[in-house]
Design an enzyme around this catalytic site. Structure first.
Site, PDB file in Angstrom:
ATOM      1  N   LYS A  55       0.681  -1.252  -0.052  1.00 22.48           N
ATOM      2  CA  LYS A  55       0.150  -0.021   0.005  1.00 22.48           C
ATOM      3  C   LYS A  55       0.863   0.981  -0.216  1.00 22.48           C
ATOM      4  O   LYS A  55       0.672   2.369  -0.653  1.00 22.48           O
ATOM      5  CB  LYS A  55      -0.742  -0.032   1.329  1.00 22.48           C
ATOM      6  CG  LYS A  55      -2.133  -0.984   1.106  1.00 22.48           C
ATOM      7  CD  LYS A  55      -2.709  -0.813   2.610  1.00 22.48           C
ATOM      8  CE  LYS A  55      -3.615  -2.071   2.723  1.00 22.48           C
ATOM      9  NZ  LYS A  55      -4.148  -2.741   1.563  1.00 22.48           N
ATOM     10  N   SER A 108      10.818 -12.625  21.116  1.00 21.33           N
ATOM     11  CA  SER A 108      10.610 -11.347  21.513  1.00 21.33           C
ATOM     12  C   SER A 108       9.030 -11.425  22.036  1.00 21.33           C
ATOM     13  O   SER A 108       8.586 -10.658  22.695  1.00 21.33           O
ATOM     14  CB  SER A 108      10.988 -10.310  20.718  1.00 21.33           C
ATOM     15  OG  SER A 108      12.385 -10.397  20.328  1.00 21.33           O
ATOM     16  N   LYS A 125       7.790 -10.449  25.495  1.00 18.47           N
ATOM     17  CA  LYS A 125       6.787  -9.227  25.889  1.00 18.47           C
ATOM     18  C   LYS A 125       5.561  -9.637  26.651  1.00 18.47           C
ATOM     19  O   LYS A 125       5.361  -8.984  27.568  1.00 18.47           O
ATOM     20  CB  LYS A 125       6.577  -8.516  24.592  1.00 18.47           C
ATOM     21  CG  LYS A 125       5.854  -7.341  24.941  1.00 18.47           C
ATOM     22  CD  LYS A 125       5.747  -6.316  23.672  1.00 18.47           C
ATOM     23  CE  LYS A 125       5.209  -4.708  24.054  1.00 18.47           C
ATOM     24  NZ  LYS A 125       5.337  -4.077  23.000  1.00 18.47           N
ATOM     25  N   ARG A 138       5.232 -12.252  28.636  1.00 17.45           N
ATOM     26  CA  ARG A 138       5.738 -12.466  30.189  1.00 17.45           C
ATOM     27  C   ARG A 138       6.288 -11.170  30.842  1.00 17.45           C
ATOM     28  O   ARG A 138       5.571 -11.237  32.011  1.00 17.45           O
ATOM     29  CB  ARG A 138       7.007 -13.442  30.202  1.00 17.45           C
ATOM     30  CG  ARG A 138       6.635 -14.918  29.910  1.00 17.45           C
ATOM     31  CD  ARG A 138       7.921 -15.577  30.180  1.00 17.45           C
ATOM     32  NE  ARG A 138       7.654 -16.805  29.437  1.00 17.45           N
ATOM     33  CZ  ARG A 138       8.499 -16.910  28.188  1.00 17.45           C
ATOM     34  NH1 ARG A 138       9.541 -16.180  27.900  1.00 17.45           N
ATOM     35  NH2 ARG A 138       8.398 -18.018  27.229  1.00 17.45           N
ATOM     36  N   ARG A 139       6.689 -10.289  30.165  1.00 16.48           N
ATOM     37  CA  ARG A 139       7.141  -9.034  30.897  1.00 16.48           C
ATOM     38  C   ARG A 139       5.972  -8.088  31.288  1.00 16.48           C
ATOM     39  O   ARG A 139       5.784  -7.564  32.183  1.00 16.48           O
ATOM     40  CB  ARG A 139       8.137  -8.259  29.905  1.00 16.48           C
ATOM     41  CG  ARG A 139       8.549  -7.073  30.370  1.00 16.48           C
ATOM     42  CD  ARG A 139       9.757  -6.385  29.528  1.00 16.48           C
ATOM     43  NE  ARG A 139       9.703  -6.426  28.411  1.00 16.48           N
ATOM     44  CZ  ARG A 139       9.098  -5.565  27.459  1.00 16.48           C
ATOM     45  NH1 ARG A 139       8.563  -4.443  28.152  1.00 16.48           N
ATOM     46  NH2 ARG A 139       8.974  -5.691  26.050  1.00 16.48           N
ATOM     47  N   ASP A 168       2.950  -4.495  18.344  1.00 14.72           N
ATOM     48  CA  ASP A 168       4.012  -4.242  17.553  1.00 14.72           C
ATOM     49  C   ASP A 168       4.667  -5.661  16.809  1.00 14.72           C
ATOM     50  O   ASP A 168       5.981  -5.406  16.669  1.00 14.72           O
ATOM     51  CB  ASP A 168       5.000  -3.300  18.234  1.00 14.72           C
ATOM     52  CG  ASP A 168       5.523  -4.106  19.415  1.00 14.72           C
ATOM     53  OD1 ASP A 168       5.173  -5.182  19.752  1.00 14.72           O
ATOM     54  OD2 ASP A 168       6.834  -3.713  20.208  1.00 14.72           O
ATOM     55  N   ARG A 171       8.436   0.965   8.749  1.00  7.95           N
ATOM     56  CA  ARG A 171       8.958   2.405   9.050  1.00  7.95           C
ATOM     57  C   ARG A 171       8.906   2.876   7.987  1.00  7.95           C
ATOM     58  O   ARG A 171       9.561   2.469   7.029  1.00  7.95           O
ATOM     59  CB  ARG A 171      10.263   2.199   9.908  1.00  7.95           C
ATOM     60  CG  ARG A 171      10.868   3.322  10.311  1.00  7.95           C
ATOM     61  CD  ARG A 171      12.294   3.173  10.872  1.00  7.95           C
ATOM     62  NE  ARG A 171      11.851   2.705  12.256  1.00  7.95           N
ATOM     63  CZ  ARG A 171      12.781   1.760  12.821  1.00  7.95           C
ATOM     64  NH1 ARG A 171      14.072   1.614  12.320  1.00  7.95           N
ATOM     65  NH2 ARG A 171      12.552   1.375  13.975  1.00  7.95           N
ATOM     66  N   GLU A 202       2.325  -1.758  13.584  1.00  4.69           N
ATOM     67  CA  GLU A 202       2.745  -0.426  14.100  1.00  4.69           C
ATOM     68  C   GLU A 202       3.602   0.108  12.961  1.00  4.69           C
ATOM     69  O   GLU A 202       4.423  -0.570  12.232  1.00  4.69           O
ATOM     70  CB  GLU A 202       3.564  -0.786  15.135  1.00  4.69           C
ATOM     71  CG  GLU A 202       4.498   0.571  15.696  1.00  4.69           C
ATOM     72  CD  GLU A 202       5.300   0.277  16.773  1.00  4.69           C
ATOM     73  OE1 GLU A 202       4.958  -0.030  17.956  1.00  4.69           O
ATOM     74  OE2 GLU A 202       6.626   0.501  16.700  1.00  4.69           O
ATOM     75  N   HIS A 229      19.495   3.941  19.726  1.00  8.16           N
ATOM     76  CA  HIS A 229      19.140   2.701  19.936  1.00  8.16           C
ATOM     77  C   HIS A 229      20.692   1.840  20.093  1.00  8.16           C
ATOM     78  O   HIS A 229      20.566   1.123  21.187  1.00  8.16           O
ATOM     79  CB  HIS A 229      18.370   2.118  18.534  1.00  8.16           C
ATOM     80  CG  HIS A 229      18.013   0.689  18.775  1.00  8.16           C
ATOM     81  ND1 HIS A 229      16.860   0.224  19.599  1.00  8.16           N
ATOM     82  CD2 HIS A 229      18.600  -0.584  18.188  1.00  8.16           C
ATOM     83  CE1 HIS A 229      16.926  -1.079  19.477  1.00  8.16           C
ATOM     84  NE2 HIS A 229      17.813  -1.413  18.778  1.00  8.16           N
TER      85      HIS A 229
HETATM   86  P1  GTP Z   1       7.406  -1.124  23.684  1.00  8.25           P
HETATM   87  O1  GTP Z   1       6.677  -1.932  24.777  1.00  8.25           O
HETATM   88  O2  GTP Z   1       8.711  -1.102  23.592  1.00  8.25           O
HETATM   89  O3  GTP Z   1       6.845  -1.414  22.324  1.00  8.25           O
HETATM   90  O4  GTP Z   1       6.829   0.593  23.552  1.00  8.25           O
HETATM   91  P2  GTP Z   1       5.553   1.215  23.691  1.00  8.25           P
HETATM   92  O5  GTP Z   1       4.316   0.037  23.475  1.00  8.25           O
HETATM   93  O6  GTP Z   1       5.272   1.942  25.036  1.00  8.25           O
HETATM   94  O7  GTP Z   1       5.463   1.776  22.402  1.00  8.25           O
HETATM   95  P3  GTP Z   1       6.366   3.174  22.170  1.00  8.25           P
HETATM   96  O8  GTP Z   1       5.474   3.923  21.229  1.00  8.25           O
HETATM   97  O9  GTP Z   1       6.998   3.827  23.339  1.00  8.25           O
HETATM   98  O10 GTP Z   1       7.678   2.506  21.346  1.00  8.25           O
HETATM   99  C1  GTP Z   1       7.055   1.587  20.202  1.00  8.25           C
HETATM  100  C2  GTP Z   1       8.670   1.406  19.509  1.00  8.25           C
HETATM  101  O11 GTP Z   1       9.098   2.847  18.902  1.00  8.25           O
HETATM  102  C3  GTP Z   1       9.889   0.888  19.987  1.00  8.25           C
HETATM  103  O12 GTP Z   1       9.780  -0.395  19.745  1.00  8.25           O
HETATM  104  C4  GTP Z   1      10.863   1.593  19.176  1.00  8.25           C
HETATM  105  O13 GTP Z   1      11.188   1.114  17.911  1.00  8.25           O
HETATM  106  C5  GTP Z   1      10.492   2.946  19.154  1.00  8.25           C
HETATM  107  N1  GTP Z   1      10.913   3.964  20.067  1.00  8.25           N
HETATM  108  C6  GTP Z   1      10.258   4.233  21.044  1.00  8.25           C
HETATM  109  N2  GTP Z   1      11.048   4.923  21.904  1.00  8.25           N
HETATM  110  C7  GTP Z   1      12.365   5.043  21.422  1.00  8.25           C
HETATM  111  C8  GTP Z   1      13.431   5.721  22.010  1.00  8.25           C
HETATM  112  O14 GTP Z   1      13.597   6.385  22.924  1.00  8.25           O
HETATM  113  N3  GTP Z   1      14.568   5.511  21.125  1.00  8.25           N
HETATM  114  C9  GTP Z   1      14.592   4.801  19.759  1.00  8.25           C
HETATM  115  N4  GTP Z   1      15.729   4.586  19.349  1.00  8.25           N
HETATM  116  N5  GTP Z   1      13.491   4.064  19.520  1.00  8.25           N
HETATM  117  C10 GTP Z   1      12.094   4.354  20.249  1.00  8.25           C
HETATM  118 MG    MG Z   2       7.900  -2.031  20.400  1.00 12.92          MG
END
Ligand code: GTP
Ligand code: MG
Length: 232
Positions: free
Chosen positions: A49, A78, A82, A84-85, A101, A106, A168, A184
């Protein structure tokens, strides 16, 4: 207790003995592989898309707002880590509902204004439902992270059914992407405990990235205006 409650299990009675346990595991594995395959297809759908939008936009406006499209499928390890976490229930329906996610796409674009344009083009499609939106550009994260995140759901036609799968989508500029990939690496190198001086430098670099984005946006507008003046 069985570690997994099956999503669409036939609920056939399980007998005793090792052979049955192995069969049980095989069924679980097959169901999980099938479940994950849905997310791979969802990535393929979203990527297609976006590529169609890119080509169409390029044709209509003689301008390509998308620099690069990338994707990743979360590994099964992963996903389970997640679950579990975050203490989610260990069944496929709960994973579908809570882990949003597993499929990630991206979109890296040239200018800040492209981000909104791409967001609107995606959200405006009939087959895409926006479930959640996080605007880390208007509200930058304290460490400096900037990006627009959409959690969307899209229908995926399987051989025997249609599933709606969450994806996502992260939309950001080249400068934001450059910053995020370095951050990262640093975050992982220090296992989340980034020393204060590096944290300060990263925050400053995020500020510089924003200034660059704004400067480039200004230049882009000037060039665009020039092109229109020349045409008229
Ligand atoms: P997760 O549990 O990690 O998926 O986070 P979330 O569900 O609270 O979502 P959030 O929108 O904070 O982050 C989703 C994704 O955005 C992460 O998996 C990263 O790919 C990216 N991301 C978010 N925060 C950061 C950051 O501070 N640095 C970097 N490099 N990437 C980030
Ligand atoms: Mg994530």
């Amino acid at each position: 207790m069985r570690p997994w409650q099956l999503d669409h299990s036939t609920d056939a009675p399980f007998g005793n003995g090792e052979q049955i346990a192995v069969d049980d595991l095989r069924v679980l594995r097959e169901q999980f592989v099938d479940f994950m395959l849905g997310y791979k297809f969802a990535i393929d759908e979203v990527t297609t898309k976006i590529n169609i939008l890119r080509e169409d936009f390029n044709n209509t406006h003689e301008y390509n707002p998308i620099e690069h499209v990338g994707s990743r499928l979360k590994s099964p390890e992963s996903v389970l880590e997640k679950v579990r976490r975050k203490n989610y229930a260990m069944n496929l329906a709960a994973i579908r509902e809570n882990v949003l996610d597993i499929a990630g796409v991206r979109v890296v674009c040239s200018f800040i204004s492209d981000i909104g344009a791409i967001r609107d083009m995606l959200a405006g499609r009939e087959d895409i439902t926006v479930l959640e939106e996080r605007d880390y550009i208007t509200h930058r994260k304290p460490n400096g992270y900037q990006s627009l995140h959409l959690i969307v759901s899209i229908p995926v036609s399987r051989s025997d059914r249609t599933e709606r799968i969450p994806v996502e989508i992260q939309i950001r500029t080249i400068a934001m992407d450059f910053w995020a990939s370095l951050e990262h690496k640093i975050y992982y190198k220090y296992r989340g405990e980034v020393p204060p001086n590096l944290r300060a430098d990263l925050a400053q670099a995020a500020e510089v990235a924003t200034q660059l984005d704004e400067k480039m946006e200004g230049l882009h507008r000037q060039v665009d205006r020039g092109a229109h003046t020349r045409k008229s």
